[in-house]
Design an enzyme around this catalytic site. Structure first.
Site, PDB file in Angstrom:
ATOM      1  N   ARG A  50       4.830  20.252  21.930  1.00 36.88           N
ATOM      2  CA  ARG A  50       3.871  19.465  22.282  1.00 36.88           C
ATOM      3  C   ARG A  50       3.565  19.528  23.875  1.00 36.88           C
ATOM      4  NH1 ARG A  50       5.352  14.376  18.339  1.00 36.88           N
ATOM      5  NH2 ARG A  50       4.844  15.188  16.382  1.00 36.88           N
ATOM      6  N   ASP A  52       1.797  17.387  27.380  1.00 34.02           N
ATOM      7  CA  ASP A  52       1.306  16.011  27.706  1.00 34.02           C
ATOM      8  C   ASP A  52       0.066  16.334  28.027  1.00 34.02           C
ATOM      9  OD1 ASP A  52       3.669  14.830  27.034  1.00 34.02           O
ATOM     10  OD2 ASP A  52       4.548  15.318  29.113  1.00 34.02           O
ATOM     11  N   TYR A 110       8.719  27.332  30.195  1.00 32.45           N
ATOM     12  CA  TYR A 110       7.730  26.813  31.017  1.00 32.45           C
ATOM     13  C   TYR A 110       7.689  27.320  32.302  1.00 32.45           C
ATOM     14  CZ  TYR A 110       6.754  23.107  27.555  1.00 32.45           C
ATOM     15  OH  TYR A 110       6.351  22.060  26.263  1.00 32.45           O
ATOM     16  N   ARG A 197       8.851  18.427  34.497  1.00 29.28           N
ATOM     17  CA  ARG A 197       8.006  17.634  35.527  1.00 29.28           C
ATOM     18  C   ARG A 197       8.988  16.968  36.301  1.00 29.28           C
ATOM     19  NH1 ARG A 197       3.173  14.758  32.658  1.00 29.28           N
ATOM     20  NH2 ARG A 197       2.964  13.980  34.939  1.00 29.28           N
TER      21      ARG A 197
END
Length: 259
Positions: A50, A52, A110, A197
């Site tokens: 998932r 954001d 990522y 992040r």
């Protein structure tokens, strides 16, 4: 009932994240609506991970089940014709019934992009974090290596993270500079909420000379989110790859066009 896998790319700027929500636009809801029109029955999709609100997908892998008799090309063409311009399927192919986009995954990757320049960019707006102070990518890379391996990432998880364990295995973490772009690449078996992040925001403190590389080890050991750096902007984050056992025949992700 047949099982299908698909790769999805999307610009997350207009969406409240991947997951379908009752009162907000989501990538999952848009994709399910497009697939359902092709199938002529309701279709639910399961994703590898998932993302954001505001986070982008370059190679998000999903699976779905359908009793409709369609070819992979029919799924691809029909769904893409019904999807908004900022969401697209790369491919659709049949898979074994025991394939699961989330549970079968061995690792996920990522990429975080930082536009490191005094001037703003019209083309990178909404697609990279903009940092005006000079960043030392080599210092960021050196500091990041303490995070490689199986670690307790409590200091880098969001306070609302629902994972039962803060333990994650980071297999690769690299920071490099390409002109005005500073690029953070990370691969792990799985990720906590806001983990990438928060790592990016912490490493920016080192890159800007505001903290020493040794500080990252102290943050990790503290297991306290309040000790880490800021939660870096969502616009710089891309879901770029997911790895599966070869037996499922899932294609490799193509090389990302942004360094």
């Amino acid at each position: 009932m047949n099982r299908w896998a698909a790769a999805v790319e999307y610009d997350g700027a207009r969406y409240a994240g991947w997951q379908a929500q009752q009162h907000a636009n989501s990538v999952q809801a848009e994709l399910q609506a497009a697939l359902s029109r092709v199938a002529d029955h309701p279709v639910e999709v399961v994703a590898a991970g998932r993302t954001d609100a505001g986070v982008h997908g370059y190679f998000q892998v999903v699976h779905f089940d359908s009793q409709a008799s369609r070819s992979g090309y029919a799924w691809l063409l029909g769904s893409n014709s019904g999807l908004p311009a900022d969401i697209a399927l790369r491919w659709v192919q049949p898979v074994r019934s025991d394939f699961h986009a989330r549970h079968s995954a061995r690792s996920r990757a990522y990429r975080y992009l930082i536009h490191n320049a005094r001037h703003r960019s019209a083309l990178l707006a909404g697609r990279a974090a903009w940092v005006t102070w000079a960043l030392d990518a080599d210092a960021m890379h050196a500091a990041a290596q303490v995070l490689v391996g199986e670690r307790d990432f409590s200091a880098f998880r969001d306070s609302e993270c629902q994972s039962r364990s803060p333990m994650r295995q980071v297999q690769h973490l690299a920071v490099s500079r390409h002109g005005d772009l500073v690029v953070l690449d990370i691969r792990a078996n799985a990720f906590l909420h806001h983990m990438v992040r928060n790592i990016a925001g912490t490493l920016m403190q080192v890159g800007g000379g505001r903290r020493t590389p040794e500080w990252v080890a102290q943050v990790l050991a503290s297991r306290q989110r309040t000790q880490a750096g800021m939660n870096a902007p969502a616009c710089g984050l891309y879901f770029v790859d997911v790895e599966y056992p070869a037996e499922f025949g899932i294609p490799d992700a193509p090389e990302f066009w942004l360094p």
